[in-house]
Design an enzyme around this catalytic site. Sequence first.
Site, PDB file in Angstrom:
ATOM      1  N   ASP A 238     -77.550  43.628  80.052  1.00 58.47           N
ATOM      2  CA  ASP A 238     -78.031  45.011  80.418  1.00 58.47           C
ATOM      3  C   ASP A 238     -79.514  44.767  80.839  1.00 58.47           C
ATOM      4  O   ASP A 238     -79.641  45.624  81.628  1.00 58.47           O
ATOM      5  CB  ASP A 238     -77.877  45.917  79.031  1.00 58.47           C
ATOM      6  CG  ASP A 238     -78.535  47.200  79.002  1.00 58.47           C
ATOM      7  OD1 ASP A 238     -77.604  48.023  79.694  1.00 58.47           O
ATOM      8  OD2 ASP A 238     -79.532  47.578  78.607  1.00 58.47           O
ATOM      9  N   LYS A 242     -81.063  45.722  84.601  1.00 59.30           N
ATOM     10  CA  LYS A 242     -82.257  46.833  84.714  1.00 59.30           C
ATOM     11  C   LYS A 242     -83.190  46.124  85.494  1.00 59.30           C
ATOM     12  O   LYS A 242     -83.731  46.490  86.570  1.00 59.30           O
ATOM     13  CB  LYS A 242     -82.846  47.102  83.566  1.00 59.30           C
ATOM     14  CG  LYS A 242     -81.910  47.902  82.705  1.00 59.30           C
ATOM     15  CD  LYS A 242     -82.355  48.359  81.258  1.00 59.30           C
ATOM     16  CE  LYS A 242     -81.529  49.347  80.602  1.00 59.30           C
ATOM     17  NZ  LYS A 242     -81.542  49.103  79.026  1.00 59.30           N
TER      18      LYS A 242
HETATM   19  N1  LIG Z   1     -77.676  49.922  75.911  1.00 58.77           N
HETATM   20  C1  LIG Z   1     -78.837  50.402  76.568  1.00 58.77           C
HETATM   21  C2  LIG Z   1     -78.714  51.731  76.884  1.00 58.77           C
HETATM   22  C3  LIG Z   1     -79.707  52.223  77.815  1.00 58.77           C
HETATM   23  O1  LIG Z   1     -79.921  51.310  78.974  1.00 58.77           O
HETATM   24  C4  LIG Z   1     -80.128  49.897  75.781  1.00 58.77           C
HETATM   25  O2  LIG Z   1     -79.984  49.668  74.773  1.00 58.77           O
HETATM   26  O3  LIG Z   1     -81.253  49.998  76.385  1.00 58.77           O
END
Ligand SMILES: N[C@@H](CC=O)C(=O)O
Length: 392
Positions: A238, A242
């Site tokens: 994740d 980003k």
């Molecule tokens: N799972 C993500 C949700 C937001 O993008 C996080 O924990 O940051």
Amino acid sequence: MSTTHAEGSVKVAVIGVGLVGTEFVNQLLSFPSPSPFRLVALQSSKKLLSNPDGLLELTLSNWKGTFDQTKEMENLPKTAEEKRDQLHRCIKGLSKLVKLGQRVVLVDNTSDEIVAGSYPVALGYGIDVITPNKKAFSGSAALYSDILCVASNGSGAEFLNESTVGAGLPIISTLKGLVGTGDKIRKIEGVFSGTMSYIFNKFSTGEAGGDNFSEVVFEAKKAGYTEPDPREDLNGADVARKLTILYRTIISHAVDPQSLKDSELLVEGFKEVNPFSLVPEGLESVSLQDFMDGLPKSDAKFSKTREDAAKDGKVLRYVGVVDLTDPSKPVIKAGLEQYPKNHAFATSLQGSDNIIMFHTERYGGRPLIVQGAGAGAAVTAMGVMSDLLKLA
Ligand SMILES: N[C@@H](CC=O)C(=O)O
Ligand SMILES: NC(=O)C1=CN([C@@H]2O[C@H](COP(=O)(O)OP(=O)(O)OC[C@H]3O[C@@H](n4cnc5c(N)ncnc54)[C@H](OP(=O)(O)O)[C@@H]3O)[C@@H](O)[C@H]2O)C=CC1
Ligand code: NA
């Protein structure tokens, strides 16, 4: 009380009515009258609520009940191809409203790859896309450049993705403002995961002892901070997504999208970032339930890492970096780091807070810093709503 609608209101089709999607619809239908928005479709993986004339008569108090009582679609698509076809048919249906001169927005509140893959089709029909779903912007360069090209080919449709980084925090808009006005990004660094932030703010306070690692992971899931599968957070994917989105936002700025090479955009997207993973060995591919059941077995190992850091007066934080100090050799990385107890990452973060520092030419030695809750339904849906307001 019924809501009145402004003349020429923006038509909104929502796909994904889970945690974020439900909160988004609540915020949309709470908009003061006359609302500039009009719901035209609501879709989950099994249900579709829409009206042939394009308008749904739903209010804040009745929409959830109405959607829950909607019958499941007949002939539910099973294969990826069937799902794609069904989605494209819905998008084509929406395009009729565009032809009538109306502004139509597809709001994708899923984390689905197939839905993400349909953005070029929607944009091609002149339908705007707004989403917190990171998949399309952090996956293959081919899809990302398709999106850029279609969005710039004159259909007038835009894509907005503020909530893909830092949830509702103004990260993408700040970055676009910096690069759009000619500032040079040297480095972006910070805590980009609400889940990881929550976990380590609670788990690693600099004192000996404390909660077990697995307990705080389960708390983060319960609070709605994690991805549907928390391993997507714990394995660093994740955060890698980003960082990929930020990097691509920088390099695609003010460049003719046709001239961008896939290699410049990271051919395989976040998969090229290689973040440090906290998912214990052997639990990477088991079922979600087996992962949850197996995680406590690694508690002792995580406690040892925490105690080792505490002995040196340090805390653990999961941090990501996009380093463009040498623009010809960009460095994108994410991992578990140790910080002294008086460092900003140790002292100023609480709950699911993100902290993101923009080091730029104009800001010199003192970075521009954005900080606040970086996960959770309310703030994520707010970011999606604020994107929608930009189109109203
Ligand atoms: N799972 C993500 C949700 C937001 O993008 C996080 O924990 O940051
Ligand atoms: N939670 C957070 O703090 C943040 C989340 N995000 C992003 O927001 C998005 C949504 O997250 P969240 O609400 O937590 O996830 P949820 O799992 O709660 O909701 C996702 C919803 O999408 C629906 N869905 C999945 N595939 C399809 C499909 N093909 N067609 C229609 N509907 C589909 C599911 O429907 P069904 O129930 O029928 O299966 C589900 O209700 C994700 O992309 C996430 O990364 C971004 C920033 C922060
Ligand atoms: Na954001």
